[in-house]
Scaffold this motif. Structure first.
Motif, short mmCIF file in Angstrom:
data_model
loop_
_atom_site.label_atom_id
_atom_site.label_comp_id
_atom_site.label_asym_id
_atom_site.label_seq_id
_atom_site.Cartn_x
_atom_site.Cartn_y
_atom_site.Cartn_z
N PHE A 22 0.83 -1.20 0.00
CA PHE A 22 0.00 0.00 0.00
C PHE A 22 0.87 1.25 0.00
O PHE A 22 2.08 1.19 0.23
N LEU A 44 -3.65 1.37 -2.97
CA LEU A 44 -2.77 0.27 -3.36
C LEU A 44 -1.53 0.86 -4.04
O LEU A 44 -1.62 1.84 -4.77
N VAL A 50 -8.76 0.48 -3.37
CA VAL A 50 -8.67 -0.13 -2.05
C VAL A 50 -10.05 -0.63 -1.68
O VAL A 50 -11.04 0.10 -1.76
N SER A 51 -10.13 -1.89 -1.26
CA SER A 51 -11.41 -2.48 -0.86
C SER A 51 -11.57 -2.41 0.65
O SER A 51 -10.62 -2.10 1.39
N ASP A 53 -11.95 -4.98 2.49
CA ASP A 53 -11.10 -6.06 3.01
C ASP A 53 -9.65 -5.58 3.14
O ASP A 53 -8.97 -5.93 4.10
N ASN A 54 -9.18 -4.79 2.16
CA ASN A 54 -7.83 -4.22 2.25
C ASN A 54 -7.71 -3.36 3.50
O ASN A 54 -6.72 -3.46 4.23
N CYS A 55 -8.70 -2.51 3.74
CA CYS A 55 -8.67 -1.63 4.92
C CYS A 55 -8.66 -2.45 6.20
O CYS A 55 -7.89 -2.15 7.13
N SER A 57 -7.63 -5.61 6.67
CA SER A 57 -6.38 -6.34 6.88
C SER A 57 -5.26 -5.38 7.26
O SER A 57 -4.45 -5.68 8.14
#
Length: 157
Positions: A22, A44, A50-51, A53-55, A57
């Motif tokens: 990121f 990214l 950015v999803s 789920d990305n946030c 994790s």
């Protein structure tokens, strides 16, 4: 005047973000909130969207690094988000990025000519329509009738 911890927080967040693929776009420490809030915006590294789920994790990874570094002594809330876009969705990328998000569609009813609004979860925008989920049902609004689509805050229903 920015909070004195911001440079150290930015440095730590940027290191953790780079290792996770990121790029940090901004760091804010909102000390007027109780508990205070550390807001980190990221995208990214490859420029992709950015999803949620990305946030989620990244929040776990950064949270561990923050605790290990012990930069913040008081209680705080960690919020991870993307820089996003303006509230109004305009291009195809906006509609792809915010699929599943709550929106309000302002449109002109083709039969009556009256402006109206519908709220729901964004499904997609096609060449012919904007589709939203309203209480489990797909509502298709003719794209030619749509005036604006804007992100909204979810409401309890």
């Amino acid at each position: 005047m920015p909070h004195p911890l911001i440079p150290d927080l930015e440095r730590l967040a940027s290191q953790v973000a780079a290792d996770a693929g990121f790029q940090v776009c901004g760091v804010q420490l909102l000390t007027h909130r109780i508990p205070m809030t550390l807001l980190v915006q990221l995208r990214l590294a490859d420029g992709g969207d950015v999803s949620l789920d990305n946030c989620a994790s990244f929040s776990g990874v950064l949270g561990e690094a923050l605790e290990a570094a012990a930069l913040i002594e008081d209680a705080y809330v960690l919020e991870i988000s993307s820089p996003g876009i303006a509230e109004t969705l305009n291009d195809d990328r906006d509609f792809r990025s915010f699929r599943g998000f709550p929106v309000c569609v302002r449109y002109r009813d083709s039969k009556t000519g009256v402006e109206a609004e519908r709220e729901g979860l964004l499904l997609e925008r096609t060449d012919d329509s904007v589709q939203i989920n309203v209480r489990g049902r797909t509502v298709r609004l003719p794209r030619a009738d749509v005036i604006a689509v804007r992100l909204t805050t979810p409401t309890e229903g």
